[in-house]
Design an enzyme around this catalytic site. Structure first.
Site, PDB file in Angstrom:
ATOM      1  CD  GLU A 238       2.845   4.362  -4.460  1.00  0.00           C
ATOM      2  OE1 GLU A 238       3.138   5.491  -4.911  1.00  0.00           O
ATOM      3  OE2 GLU A 238       2.108   3.552  -5.034  1.00  0.00           O
ATOM      4  N   PRO A 239       6.618   6.145  -0.954  1.00  0.00           N
ATOM      5  CG  PRO A 239       8.733   6.140  -1.949  1.00  0.00           C
ATOM      6  CD  PRO A 239       7.387   5.484  -2.027  1.00  0.00           C
TER       7      PRO A 239
ATOM      8  CD  GLU B 258      -2.737  -3.702   7.490  1.00  0.00           C
ATOM      9  OE1 GLU B 258      -3.185  -3.768   6.325  1.00  0.00           O
ATOM     10  OE2 GLU B 258      -1.761  -3.014   7.805  1.00  0.00           O
TER      11      GLU B 258
ATOM     12  CB  THR C 189       5.747  -6.102   7.178  1.00  0.00           C
ATOM     13  OG1 THR C 189       5.651  -4.822   7.790  1.00  0.00           O
ATOM     14  CG2 THR C 189       6.177  -7.126   8.215  1.00  0.00           C
TER      15      THR C 189
ATOM     16  CG  MET D  40      -1.949  -1.128   1.241  1.00  0.00           C
ATOM     17  SD  MET D  40      -3.121  -0.918   2.606  1.00  0.00           S
ATOM     18  CE  MET D  40      -3.885  -2.536   2.675  1.00  0.00           C
TER      19      MET D  40
ATOM     20  CB  ALA E 176       1.010   7.462  -0.976  1.00  0.00           C
ATOM     21  N   GLY E 177       1.652   7.990   2.529  1.00  0.00           N
ATOM     22  CA  GLY E 177       1.617   7.279   3.810  1.00  0.00           C
ATOM     23  C   GLY E 177       0.198   7.270   4.321  1.00  0.00           C
ATOM     24  CB  SER E 178      -1.532   9.368   6.837  1.00  0.00           C
ATOM     25  OG  SER E 178      -0.730   9.009   7.933  1.00  0.00           O
TER      26      SER E 178
HETATM   27  C1  LIG Z   1       6.901  -1.290  11.227  1.00  0.00           C
HETATM   28  C2  LIG Z   1       6.097  -0.819  10.084  1.00  0.00           C
HETATM   29  C3  LIG Z   1       5.590  -1.742   9.184  1.00  0.00           C
HETATM   30  C4  LIG Z   1       4.858  -1.330   8.088  1.00  0.00           C
HETATM   31  N1  LIG Z   1       4.427  -2.271   7.200  1.00  0.00           N
HETATM   32  C5  LIG Z   1       3.784  -1.868   6.069  1.00  0.00           C
HETATM   33  C6  LIG Z   1       3.429  -2.806   5.068  1.00  0.00           C
HETATM   34  O1  LIG Z   1       3.646  -4.013   5.217  1.00  0.00           O
HETATM   35  N2  LIG Z   1       2.841  -2.364   3.937  1.00  0.00           N
HETATM   36  C7  LIG Z   1       2.556  -1.041   3.748  1.00  0.00           C
HETATM   37  O2  LIG Z   1       1.995  -0.705   2.720  1.00  0.00           O
HETATM   38  N3  LIG Z   1       2.895  -0.117   4.684  1.00  0.00           N
HETATM   39  C8  LIG Z   1       3.496  -0.506   5.840  1.00  0.00           C
HETATM   40  N4  LIG Z   1       3.857   0.430   6.785  1.00  0.00           N
HETATM   41  C9  LIG Z   1       3.602   1.854   6.521  1.00  0.00           C
HETATM   42  C10 LIG Z   1       2.497   2.448   7.368  1.00  0.00           C
HETATM   43  O3  LIG Z   1       1.251   2.081   6.893  1.00  0.00           O
HETATM   44  C11 LIG Z   1       2.702   3.958   7.359  1.00  0.00           C
HETATM   45  O4  LIG Z   1       3.854   4.206   8.115  1.00  0.00           O
HETATM   46  C12 LIG Z   1       1.554   4.739   7.933  1.00  0.00           C
HETATM   47  O5  LIG Z   1       0.409   4.624   7.129  1.00  0.00           O
HETATM   48  C13 LIG Z   1       1.912   6.210   8.123  1.00  0.00           C
HETATM   49  O6  LIG Z   1       2.439   6.767   6.965  1.00  0.00           O
HETATM   50  P1  LIG Z   1       3.852   7.536   7.005  1.00  0.00           P
HETATM   51  O7  LIG Z   1       4.815   6.677   7.689  1.00  0.00           O
HETATM   52  O8  LIG Z   1       4.141   7.988   5.644  1.00  0.00           O
HETATM   53  O9  LIG Z   1       3.593   8.778   7.953  1.00  0.00           O
HETATM   54  P2  LIG Z   1       2.844  10.132   7.578  1.00  0.00           P
HETATM   55  O10 LIG Z   1       1.577   9.831   6.906  1.00  0.00           O
HETATM   56  O11 LIG Z   1       3.778  11.071   6.921  1.00  0.00           O
HETATM   57  O12 LIG Z   1       2.504  10.652   9.030  1.00  0.00           O
HETATM   58  C14 LIG Z   1       3.439  11.296   9.896  1.00  0.00           C
HETATM   59  C15 LIG Z   1       2.679  11.883  11.075  1.00  0.00           C
HETATM   60  O13 LIG Z   1       1.699  12.816  10.596  1.00  0.00           O
HETATM   61  C16 LIG Z   1       0.424  12.453  11.047  1.00  0.00           C
HETATM   62  N5  LIG Z   1      -0.574  12.758  10.029  1.00  0.00           N
HETATM   63  C17 LIG Z   1      -0.588  12.444   8.722  1.00  0.00           C
HETATM   64  N6  LIG Z   1      -1.722  12.814   8.142  1.00  0.00           N
HETATM   65  C18 LIG Z   1      -2.489  13.379   9.117  1.00  0.00           C
HETATM   66  C19 LIG Z   1      -3.784  13.931   9.170  1.00  0.00           C
HETATM   67  N7  LIG Z   1      -4.575  13.977   8.099  1.00  0.00           N
HETATM   68  N8  LIG Z   1      -4.216  14.395  10.349  1.00  0.00           N
HETATM   69  C20 LIG Z   1      -3.448  14.346  11.464  1.00  0.00           C
HETATM   70  N9  LIG Z   1      -2.227  13.821  11.483  1.00  0.00           N
HETATM   71  C21 LIG Z   1      -1.751  13.347  10.321  1.00  0.00           C
HETATM   72  C22 LIG Z   1       0.505  10.967  11.288  1.00  0.00           C
HETATM   73  O14 LIG Z   1      -0.493  10.535  12.195  1.00  0.00           O
HETATM   74  C23 LIG Z   1       1.894  10.838  11.841  1.00  0.00           C
HETATM   75  O15 LIG Z   1       1.864  11.165  13.206  1.00  0.00           O
HETATM   76  C24 LIG Z   1       4.595   0.043   7.899  1.00  0.00           C
HETATM   77  C25 LIG Z   1       5.054   0.963   8.818  1.00  0.00           C
HETATM   78  C26 LIG Z   1       5.811   0.559   9.895  1.00  0.00           C
HETATM   79  C27 LIG Z   1       6.307   1.574  10.853  1.00  0.00           C
END
Ligand SMILES: Cc1cc2nc3c(=O)[nH]c(=O)nc-3n(C[C@H](O)[C@H](O)[C@H](O)COP(=O)(O)OP(=O)(O)OC[C@H]3O[C@@H](n4cnc5c(N)ncnc54)[C@H](O)[C@@H]3O)c2cc1C
Lengths: 384, 321
Positions: free
Chosen positions: A135-136, A251, A166, A133, A138-140
């Site tokens: 990407e660099p 999940e 993972t 899911m 595309a997190g939250s």
């Molecule tokens: C150990 C580990 C395993 C993982 N495994 C997988 C996997 O198997 N496959 C996969 O696809 N992904 C995986 N992930 C990724 C995980 O889903 C993302 O880390 C997560 O969705 C957050 O995205 P980001 O790290 O880009 O943080 P960001 O989205 O950049 O967030 C950084 C901070 O900003 C806050 N923030 C962001 N948007 C908002 C908003 N709208 N309102 C308020 N606060 C906000 C967040 O809550 C966080 O505190 C993994 C992550 C970890 C740490």
């Protein structure tokens, strides 16, 4: 006001029987040196051999149809097995994702051939899967994914980059969320599709990323002109967002969202029993009250999922509360142990504590951050 | 709960919002104050869970009446096979600190206490109202000069500990009802109050306060359900389930009331606006029959016994072999 539903599920005799079986199996494994208990075991302690043993026991793919190697047991049975495995800190990471979500996703959306070839191997603990899911960029904000799949004469061509997957280095397949047509104005949830991608394919490159404690457990995956057959499209073209949300519900809903650090407390108690002062007893007791409450909620979700009742918001709630609890367990355990000199600690406890501390930052991020989960709850409350 | 019972209760509270005497009469006339008294003793014989649901609901109502206490009295008298008199009954030993500080003691028709395996009913004339963190009236009673108007031998299993456990679960149900009221009130307030040109609900910080409140309420409700399921009219409840419920909800009450006030601003701090009265209920009830630290200690003792097999066994269930 929108209510959140957690029906109470009483324990029964068969449940005790199943628990008994899992516990004896785990004890035998532990006694014979089959594994070392670890914190966060479902994410970081991978042992393909151990997974295969669980497959032999019939404890993987428990709820799946028998014709695909499953066991047609209830969601609650699966919950009992997973609770016991987590409580013991067993090395279950290799198969965890396939067993929890990918298999079900294939059952719901896969072709007959995918079901017949992949599910039996997953249920046997011989084939593992990863989540593609994030990407660099595309997190939250998951709808910002840029990986894209274009139609070709024979199927699809995939280009892009997934990150944080993972266990991908151990996996045969990854479900990739990719864009198949442009967003419609501001609605970026349109035009996304899921693909079941075999990782041993030309153009796919999986490379490990060191985590904070310098272990490779998550990965970056590069897709460069990867040619996929037509049936790699999982489910319907353009339905990727909805499918992905269903996958996230699986999940988020399990007991791994509050039991990741349980093993630490269990092991610490071996030295603390009979020695806690009043403050220590209170600290321990308040953890127990939280844990028992979370378990009641978690069983309620399992019951609802078995009945086909959507429980996404309930799952988000348990994850948010459960992740906070996991962190609290570590702080509390440090407090409880602080008056017992480390040379009196049982072997392995110090390492386990370090392990838990090092893994802890991730629990409130992966699978949706606490902030995102609170947003989901607020939406259910009608605030957004 | 049976929807019909819930609706009846809701209508009664709405119809008599300004008159507690008429309210009580209506609760009595509809058999709600005798919810836990079996048919053969002249009661309504509702399920225990229905009674708990009524108690929870009553805690979200404005009216300050000893409904929960009267239900508990009915339960206790029923365990002794004794009939329940009309009117309001309150119960002693409601506070962890002192058995003589009793809510509603100045106005209830009877005060009930458990003393040396006897369930005693008193008519109390000498109750002295004291100032108290709660918003329900609390009075001290000097039991020394009083003789009970009736006395009934309690069932052997009805120990002081179980009396306390029953009280603790009743207070947990009330805490949940009050927390739900506060969540709903806060939701309503933040949807209508505007600052910086938009409703407060649109601020993410406010959304997260409410999300946390909802989580605390839901997890307390789950713990409450676990405790309720372990109750019956003729046996001791599951002590651990009870301890977890009261510990969890008392802890939650702190967070919920704190966030509710934060989201309300100054209006919530006034005597007139209802939030404060409900907070004061939470702050009283979280202490009654033992607070989160009291029950935490009980649990801690249970779960750190040297004789125990391990936490896994204690939490997930002992299995043989
Ligand atoms: C150990 C580990 C395993 C993982 N495994 C997988 C996997 O198997 N496959 C996969 O696809 N992904 C995986 N992930 C990724 C995980 O889903 C993302 O880390 C997560 O969705 C957050 O995205 P980001 O790290 O880009 O943080 P960001 O989205 O950049 O967030 C950084 C901070 O900003 C806050 N923030 C962001 N948007 C908002 C908003 N709208 N309102 C308020 N606060 C906000 C967040 O809550 C966080 O505190 C993994 C992550 C970890 C740490």
């Amino acid at each position: 006001m929108q209510q959140f539903n957690f029906p109470f599920v009483a324990t029964n005799q068969e449940e005790t029987q199943l628990r008994n079986e899992v516990r004896s199996f785990l004890k035998a494994e532990l006694d014979s040196g089959g594994y070392q208990p670890s914190a966060d075991c479902w994410m970081t302690a991978a042992s393909p051999e151990f997974s295969e043993k669980l497959g032999t026991q019939g404890w993987l793919g428990m709820t799946w149809p028998k014709q695909y190697g499953g066991h047609e047991r209830t969601t609650l049975d699966r919950l009992i097995v997973t609770e016991e495995l987590l409580a013991a800190g067993a090395p279950v990471a290799a198969h965890w994702i396939a067993d929890r979500q990918t298999g079900q996703q294939i059952i719901n959306f896969g072709t007959e051939e995918q079901k017949q070839t992949l599910l039996p191997k997953m249920a046997a603990g011989k084939s593992f899967a990863a989540i593609g899911m994030s990407e660099p960029q595309a997190g939250s904000d998951l709808a910002a994914v840029r990986t894209k799949a274009d139609k070709t004469a024979t199927g699809w061509r995939l280009n892009g980059r997934k990150i944080w997957s993972t266990g991908a280095h151990l996996c045969d397949h990854m479900i990739v969320l990719a864009r198949t047509s442009p967003a419609e104005g501001r609605n970026r949830q349109i035009g996304l599709s899921q693909f079941l991608v075999p990782l041993k394919t030309r153009g796919v490159e999986v490379s490990g990323i060191d985590d904070l404690s310098n272990h490779v457990h998550f990965n970056e995956t590069l897709f460069e002109d990867v040619d996929l057959t037509e049936d790699a499209l999982l489910g319907k073209e353009g339905n990727g967002w909805a499918q992905c949300m269903g996958e996230l519900a699986l999940e988020r809903s399990g007991p791994e969202r509050f039991l990741s650090t349980f093993i630490l407390l269990e092991q610490a108690l071996t030295v603390l029993r009979g020695k806690l002062d009043n403050q220590g007893l209170i600290t321990l007791g308040q953890l127990i009250a939280k844990l028992r409450s979370l378990r009641i909620m978690s069983r309620g979700i399992a019951r609802q999922l078995a009945q086909g009742i959507p429980s996404d918001t309930e799952a988000a709630m348990v994850k948010a509360l459960g992740n906070a609890f996991e962190k609290e367990v570590v702080t509390a355990t440090r407090r409880l142990l602080s008056t017992t000199p480390t040379n009196e600690w049982p072997a392995g406890l110090a390492a386990l504590l370090d392990d838990a501390v090092l893994k802890l930052p991730a629990n409130t991020l992966r699978g949706g951050t606490t902030e995102i989960l609170r947003g989901i709850i607020a939406r259910q409350l009608g605030m957004r | 709960m049976d929807a019909l019972i819930a609706d009846t209760a809701k209508r009664i509270y709405a119809d008599h919002a300004d008159d507690t005497t008429a309210l009580w009469q209506a609760l009595e006339d509809n058999g709600l104050s005798r919810a836990w008294v079996p048919d053969e003793l002249g009661g309504t014989g509702l399920e225990l869970s229905d009674g708990f649901a009524l108690i929870r609901q009553s805690a979200g109502e404005q009216a300050s009446v000893p409904f929960a206490e009267t239900l508990m009295a009915g339960y206790l008298l029923a365990t002794a096979g004794a009939e329940m008199p009309d009117g309001q009954i309150t119960i002693a030993s409601s506070r962890q600190y002192s058995a003589t500080e009793v809510p509603f003691a100045d106005r209830a028709d009877h005060v009930l206490r458990l003393q040396q395996n006897q369930i005693q009913l008193f008519k109390v004339e000498n109750a002295q109202i004291i100032s108290h963190v709660g918003s329900d009236p609390v009075a001290t009673i000097d039991f020394a000069p009083l003789t009970p108007v009736s006395s009934h031998k309690a069932a052997a299993w009805l120990t002081p500990e179980i009396y306390q456990q029953l009280g603790a679960v009743i207070r947990t149900a009330q805490l949940c009802g009050t927390m739900q009221y506060q969540l709903e009130l806060t939701l309503e307030h933040t949807s209508t109050r505007e600052q910086f040109g938009r409703p407060l609900t649109k601020f993410q910080a406010i959304q997260h306060l409410l999300a946390e409140m909802a989580g605390e309420l839901a997890t307390s409700s789950a713990a409450l359900e676990g405790a309720i399921q372990s109750f019956s009219l003729d046996a001791a409840p599951d002590a651990i389930a009870v301890a977890c419920a009261k510990a969890r909800a008392s802890e939650a009450a702190d967070i919920v009331s704190r966030h509710a006030h934060q989201a309300h601003g100054a209006i919530g701090y006034t005597g007139e606006y209802s939030l404060g009265r409900f907070s004061r209920r939470l702050w009283q009830w979280r202490e009654d029959f033992g607070n989160e630290f009291y029950w935490g200690k009980q649990l801690g003792e249970q779960f750190s016994r040297t004789s125990s097999g391990g936490l896994t066994e204690d939490i997930f269930g002992e299995v043989n072999g």
